[in-house]
Enzyme design. Structure first.
Site, PDB file in Angstrom:
ATOM      1  N   ASN A 109      54.753 -45.289   0.157  1.00 18.71           N
ATOM      2  CA  ASN A 109      54.669 -45.065  -0.855  1.00 18.71           C
ATOM      3  C   ASN A 109      55.409 -43.264  -1.386  1.00 18.71           C
ATOM      4  O   ASN A 109      55.131 -43.396  -2.034  1.00 18.71           O
ATOM      5  CB  ASN A 109      52.716 -44.717  -0.246  1.00 18.71           C
ATOM      6  CG  ASN A 109      53.027 -44.166   0.900  1.00 18.71           C
ATOM      7  OD1 ASN A 109      53.395 -43.414   0.954  1.00 18.71           O
ATOM      8  ND2 ASN A 109      50.914 -44.410   0.880  1.00 18.71           N
ATOM      9  N   ASP A 139      53.453 -50.614   8.218  1.00 18.78           N
ATOM     10  CA  ASP A 139      51.706 -49.269   7.953  1.00 18.78           C
ATOM     11  C   ASP A 139      50.985 -50.183   7.129  1.00 18.78           C
ATOM     12  O   ASP A 139      49.532 -50.757   7.063  1.00 18.78           O
ATOM     13  CB  ASP A 139      50.915 -47.893   7.559  1.00 18.78           C
ATOM     14  CG  ASP A 139      52.117 -46.852   9.054  1.00 18.78           C
ATOM     15  OD1 ASP A 139      52.278 -47.825  10.379  1.00 18.78           O
ATOM     16  OD2 ASP A 139      52.379 -46.222   8.161  1.00 18.78           O
ATOM     17  N   LEU A 296      59.428 -48.730  19.176  1.00 21.19           N
ATOM     18  CA  LEU A 296      59.524 -49.602  19.758  1.00 21.19           C
ATOM     19  C   LEU A 296      59.258 -51.038  18.632  1.00 21.19           C
ATOM     20  O   LEU A 296      59.001 -52.489  18.225  1.00 21.19           O
ATOM     21  CB  LEU A 296      59.371 -50.224  20.735  1.00 21.19           C
ATOM     22  CG  LEU A 296      59.901 -50.120  22.391  1.00 21.19           C
ATOM     23  CD1 LEU A 296      60.415 -48.819  22.357  1.00 21.19           C
ATOM     24  CD2 LEU A 296      58.913 -51.101  23.437  1.00 21.19           C
ATOM     25  N   GLN A 297      57.540 -50.650  18.397  1.00 20.29           N
ATOM     26  CA  GLN A 297      57.004 -51.769  17.966  1.00 20.29           C
ATOM     27  C   GLN A 297      57.718 -51.618  16.218  1.00 20.29           C
ATOM     28  O   GLN A 297      57.692 -52.403  15.190  1.00 20.29           O
ATOM     29  CB  GLN A 297      55.256 -51.506  16.897  1.00 20.29           C
ATOM     30  CG  GLN A 297      55.619 -49.693  16.602  1.00 20.29           C
ATOM     31  CD  GLN A 297      54.324 -49.309  17.084  1.00 20.29           C
ATOM     32  OE1 GLN A 297      53.012 -49.721  16.641  1.00 20.29           O
ATOM     33  NE2 GLN A 297      53.943 -48.091  17.638  1.00 20.29           N
TER      34      GLN A 297
END
Lengths: 405, 405
Positions: A109, A139, A296-297
């Site tokens: 955004n 997110d 990591l994610q």
């Protein structure tokens, strides 16, 4: 009527596992059109434009582009710069000097807001120019979109992690806290719920930024689960806040802020360590551990949703098509049309820019410590094909001889 | 001459991604023999034996066993109990009562030691009995073995993580510290080196427990890399020690100890946070982050080496064959015979039990802050098929117009 000139594509904000799919979608599609004189990639987002740091992607091989597409993180590098008007005027000097007529910015955004400002600047300057925002964020917090590219793959990583953490915690019982990214939206943390396959599977508790985090409620929840199962697996969003909207991390003295004024939440294990300390001290449980998923994610190589890959590629392609065929500006948005199919639309930048989507109430349980079945129904197709799952032994117990009751 | 009776199989220590392959190898192979009256799985390692907590795996379906085989973590759960003589005598009461004649214990060097004690107890009691230790450990620290089941998959997870962290750090530069498991052996941390594909790829620095960690050398190394590349990716073993052998984690006040007297190193981000604090304060670098891989690296579902899977299955099968066909005791060990092939042997328990293998000198560079090519040659086949790798854009830079030098 064809607008002849160069394309500039850039990547902003945090990387994802599929952000290069969008890049390659823009590049391959743009290279098809005769009115496109060159396709430039700006190195380091808007900052690369300012400094004329361009790669000439017209001279990149298709084969290498396809290899880059399956490589996580931003191949053109990124930036946290958020241009103001002066910054935008500098950008325009560069665009005009290079005869850039198409600008594609892949980001969240904040990046959509950058595209909006740049676009308004172009209109004011009467410079014939197309600017399109291409969505990405792990997110999943962009307005208008059903979901955003990058989320499915990160959600899959979080789900596969919690499947493992739940099994690990079952083998060596205790309390385990897993801290997941998500500043304002709990979508990524909520993906941990996919690990709840068998009735006693964790995560037993899920805490999201959408609900006020109260330490006493948290401790009561953990005690209840631990008393029932002899163990407890907890998923916590890094962005959990108290009832006054103050991030729990901020209370810990996290003072570092980025250029958008946001407190830095990642890159430290402090929140997990704080929560484990609460549990050890207040509940007198000895084996309490935490893992902070950190970077990591969002960048792990080799855990990707094929649905996410495909959509990330397509939003890049669609952006080039909208700009070049239809000559219009905006933000590409993803709309769910079935179970499971999507359509892409072009949405006014103002509806997406600098706004945040939160988990809707129907996705969060009444106690605010878990998700609903509706959320799992929403998430499942986004995880892609061949999602692995865990299996337990189901053999009967053998009869005791020495310890008969 | 066939020794008739029951089999008991159990799993000890920390879980791995392939430990259930060994379990299923034992169960399927044992069920073939007519002299095996039942195959029991003890729930919770030796503690499950003590309490006669057995699953009757003779009544488990083959199909579900194959599903469990590809599920990470210990399907029979685990324990940190380390039996003394009294504990072993209780185990024998149970074994005798149930006519157990074969005992297979899947675990690390502590579990091998348990098998050794149990076996000696059996000899003393003149109880006809076969006990075999089946190797597993992500730390890769078992003596005699070329490598151990569980290591290849965990190494692959660490490698894929560092490929991603390096890309992330290139996109948004700064210093990144990744903390990897490994109490005394650096093998798992060293696997991060697989991310060094392009000349400037991280991890640029790798710190292992085999070399004394000196803060001043560390800071000098980081400064040198950061000055050269404008960024720095660092792999650190959780078990790094100072020149006196004191773990850096212990200096931080980590006081919790397990039943083996080991300080608890995992389940906290403290070491990573300490190192980032050093760098921020001493080197005045603002963007410094750390990630502690924690339990993700040993239990993640969906990142596995097929070579590791196959070998884990085979050591389970071989254990059953040695015990039942050949009527002998010991520890199954893996020996490399080519590039790449292995043989399995039965080794005296005393050579494996309660000992720790370290990285050999030829695998560590002279400065003690990276690995050698010899290590990568050793590791590569263990990572299995279809190991992904990252690709960078190679397009030429476009000429500047406004900022010509």
């Amino acid at each position: 009527m064809k607008l002849e000139g160069k394309v500039v594509v850039a990547q902003g904000g945090g990387p994802t596992a599929v952000i290069n799919q969008s890049l390659v979608g823009v590049v391959l599609e743009s290279r098809k059109f005769p009115q496109i004189t060159k396709v430039y990639g700006a190195l380091g987002g808007v900052s690369g434009i300012l400094h004329e740091d361009f790669l000439d992607l017209t001279q990149e091989t298709t084969h290498n582009l396809e290899r880059v597409a399956v490589t996580p993180s931003s191949a053109l590098f990124s930036t946290r710069d958020k241009p103001d008007e002066a910054y935008c005027q500098e950008i325009f000097k560069v665009f005009k000097a290079h005869d850039v007529r198409y600008f594609f910015y892949i980001g969240g955004n904040d990046s959509a807001d950058t595209v909006r400002i740049v676009n308004e600047e172009a209109e004011r300057s009467n410079y014939e120019f197309r600017a399109i925002h291409i969505p990405k964020t792990i997110d999943n917090d962009l307005m208008v979109n059903d979901h955003t590219p990058g989320y499915g793959s990160a959600a899959r990583f979080v789900a596969q992690s919690f499947i493992g953490l739940n099994l690990d915690n079952r083998a060596l019982p205790g309390v385990h806290v897993g801290v997941v990214m998500g500043r304002h939206s709990g979508f990524l943390t909520a993906a941990s719920s996919i690990a709840q396959k068998y009735p006693d599977d964790g995560p037993h508790l899920i805490y999201l930024p959408e609900r006020a985090f109260k330490t006493e409620d948290f401790l009561r929840d953990v005690k209840r689960v631990y008393d029932q199962h002899g163990r407890c697996v907890i998923a916590v969003s890094e962005g959990i806040q108290d009832e006054f909207g103050v991030p729990i991390m901020a209370k810990l003295g996290a003072r570092e802020k980025d250029s958008h004024g946001n407190v830095s939440l990642s890159g430290t294990g402090a929140l997990g360590d704080l929560l484990t300390q609460y549990i050890k001290e207040q509940l007198k449980i000895s084996r309490v551990r935490s893992d902070t998923f950190g970077y990591l994610q969002r960048s792990f190589l080799g855990c990707v949703s094929d649905v996410d890959q495909r959509e990330a590629r397509e939003v890049g392609e669609k952006a080039a098509q909208y700009a070049i065929w239809h000559n219009i500006d905006g933000s590409i948005t993803i709309h769910r049309t079935g179970f499971y199919s999507v359509d892409y639309q072009l949405t006014n930048l103002k509806e997406v820019a600098a706004k945040t989507k939160h988990m809707p109430d129907e996705f969060i349980n009444a106690q605010g410590n878990n998700v609903t079945e509706a959320f799992k129904y929403y998430l499942t197709p986004l995880l892609g094909s061949n999602m692995p799952s865990a299996s337990m032994l189901r053999a009967p117990k053998a009869e005791k001889i020495l310890h008969r009751d």
